[in-house]
Enzyme design. Sequence first.
Site, PDB file in Angstrom:
ATOM      1  N   GLU A  81       0.854  -1.188   0.000  1.00 34.72           N
ATOM      2  CA  GLU A  81       0.000   0.000   0.000  1.00 34.72           C
ATOM      3  C   GLU A  81       0.890   1.238   0.000  1.00 34.72           C
ATOM      4  O   GLU A  81       1.917   1.265   0.693  1.00 34.72           O
ATOM      5  CB  GLU A  81      -0.901   0.027   1.238  1.00 34.72           C
ATOM      6  CG  GLU A  81      -1.760   1.280   1.339  1.00 34.72           C
ATOM      7  CD  GLU A  81      -2.661   1.272   2.563  1.00 34.72           C
ATOM      8  OE1 GLU A  81      -3.050   0.164   3.008  1.00 34.72           O
ATOM      9  OE2 GLU A  81      -2.966   2.364   3.092  1.00 34.72           O
ATOM     10  N   GLU A  92      -3.141  11.322   2.648  1.00 32.62           N
ATOM     11  CA  GLU A  92      -4.172  10.865   3.581  1.00 32.62           C
ATOM     12  C   GLU A  92      -4.347  11.924   4.663  1.00 32.62           C
ATOM     13  O   GLU A  92      -3.367  12.496   5.151  1.00 32.62           O
ATOM     14  CB  GLU A  92      -3.742   9.532   4.200  1.00 32.62           C
ATOM     15  CG  GLU A  92      -4.736   8.925   5.160  1.00 32.62           C
ATOM     16  CD  GLU A  92      -4.254   7.600   5.728  1.00 32.62           C
ATOM     17  OE1 GLU A  92      -5.070   6.876   6.302  1.00 32.62           O
ATOM     18  OE2 GLU A  92      -3.047   7.302   5.598  1.00 32.62           O
TER      19      GLU A  92
END
Length: 261
Positions: free
Chosen positions: A149, A154
């Site tokens: 990932e 974010e």
Amino acid sequence: MTAPASVVAIIAAPLPAWKSPTPPPQASLQKRATTLIPDTCFSSTETFESYFSYNYPWGDTHNGAALMSEAQVSIIHNAYLQLESVYTGPQSDDSSLSYNSGTVYAKQQFTVEADGGLAPDFQANFVAPVAQGTWPAFWLTGVDSWPPEIDLAEWKGTGKISFNTFNTSSEVSALDVTYPSPTTAWRTILVELRAEADGSTVKASFYMDGTLVTTQYGANMVGAPFYLIIDYQMLGSSGSTGPTETTYFDVQYLSVVSYNP
């Protein structure tokens, strides 16, 4: 998408499309470019749907309190993508869900290739909420397994932006930096992925508003296919309580361009 948070900030309503920001700066490499997703991909709903699908590749929920649906996804004024989160309270079908929100993923999968193969840049402009309980993200996750990932960007309700690379569930390169004010302004995120000379490691260079913020390395990521997800999740890693008013995550000028180094 990781790590809980607890700082409250103010969510702004979506910006009007006619105040379009300056298009993002060009990627640092400029040779043998192949456009995989053009920065006009949000110019109409039809164009958007030719490149993206609704929800997650695996369904309509993921690690948070929001149920995803097509109804929460809009193309505003043929200019930008808007994901809308609405507080519902505990839902009758699943009391752990208390929001309806939107998430989309690219139909194309992306792979960093060795020996002069694909070397993609992921770039977009964002107006991202940073209040406690809001959890927008722009991220890559493995198609065949998790990890790998790479969190291209974010926001976990702390007033900060996070850049993360998961080699394993416990071996993670992570950096949180203060998100610039005003948070209602468009910010440009660019992440360059390049294969290292060892043929297995991916070098990820993270830029915000044209400035290199951090460089991280993903082991055994060369040749691994990734999903690209634009996600507006709620609660989860951003805290146990969140806004009860409607909030938005806006994205403009998204592009994916591959370079043959």
